[in-house]
Scaffold this active site. Sequence first.
Site, PDB file in Angstrom:
ATOM      1  N   GLU A 159       0.858  -1.181   0.000  1.00 48.96           N
ATOM      2  CA  GLU A 159       0.000   0.000   0.000  1.00 48.96           C
ATOM      3  C   GLU A 159       0.893   1.230   0.000  1.00 48.96           C
ATOM      4  O   GLU A 159       1.908   1.266   0.706  1.00 48.96           O
ATOM      5  CB  GLU A 159      -0.911   0.009   1.233  1.00 48.96           C
ATOM      6  CG  GLU A 159      -1.742   1.282   1.392  1.00 48.96           C
ATOM      7  CD  GLU A 159      -2.613   1.247   2.647  1.00 48.96           C
ATOM      8  OE1 GLU A 159      -3.049   0.146   3.037  1.00 48.96           O
ATOM      9  OE2 GLU A 159      -2.836   2.325   3.241  1.00 48.96           O
ATOM     10  N   GLU A 164      -2.601  11.183   3.721  1.00 44.94           N
ATOM     11  CA  GLU A 164      -3.667  10.860   4.671  1.00 44.94           C
ATOM     12  C   GLU A 164      -3.738  11.988   5.698  1.00 44.94           C
ATOM     13  O   GLU A 164      -2.722  12.601   6.045  1.00 44.94           O
ATOM     14  CB  GLU A 164      -3.389   9.542   5.392  1.00 44.94           C
ATOM     15  CG  GLU A 164      -3.712   8.301   4.591  1.00 44.94           C
ATOM     16  CD  GLU A 164      -3.587   7.037   5.430  1.00 44.94           C
ATOM     17  OE1 GLU A 164      -4.627   6.441   5.753  1.00 44.94           O
ATOM     18  OE2 GLU A 164      -2.442   6.663   5.761  1.00 44.94           O
TER      19      GLU A 164
END
Length: 282
Positions: A159, A164
């Site tokens: 990932e 974020e």
Amino acid sequence: MKNQHTKILFVLLSTVLLIAFTNKKKTTTPAAAATPIKDKHWRFEKKPVWQDDFSSGKIDPAKWTFETGGSGWGNNELQYYTDGPNSVVKDGNLVITAKKEKFSTNDYTSSRMVTKGKGDWLYGRFEVRAKLPKGKGTWPAIWMLSSDDSYGGWPASGEIDIMEHVGFDQDNIHSTVHTSAYNHMKGTQKTATKIVTGASDDFHVYRIDWTPYAIRGFIDNSQYFEFVNEGNAFESWPFNKRFHLILNVAVGGNWGGAKGVDSDAFPTSMVVDYVKVYKMIE
């Protein structure tokens, strides 16, 4: 009887010698040594190989797919991802809105858009200009997952988190990678953070440069993250396979909801000006 005893002793002695010889021959296979990867300082083409600036006035189904559902998405998230109502194109921007509204068994709705099967890449420069939602309980992300899961399910196939942000920690931006060896379930994830004042008020460019040597994270062209290929097996570096892009705004969840959810903060939106992908020059 004497001959019989002699035979038995001979057999026993032969067996002992055979075992001793076999054990002597056994050797422990050494672990494969890491193969260092040389940084060739790869560059990227000037013209995007794939882009969406949302100038057509609508979401292009040839570029994006909506992933739907309200199962918690492995993180105990609260939203139900719908297939369109929470994402619109307005004034040349993509607007993904998380709303406080009942849908199925969920109390919130939002949107998750992916390029899988329509935009899949191995290496490149990935750049997204965006303005983030605000409010405790929001968890927007610009990120990438393996398109083929060649090494198995998460986190084995990797990932890449380009950006974020969690609303209870306003303006603190994160860039992270997850692999079998390095992931948040073990507390070994490789990550970096940077304070971006006004991340929910102004547009900023979130970017990664992904090459065989490293994944590097940037905000407004300033590097703040680097994860170098150690030359080990896929457990450390599964980033030699195709990945696709994901844009979403989650609500709550293990991280986003760690300090609760302010229902009065909704609706709130992530606004995306453009998404651009540049091919790495071999």
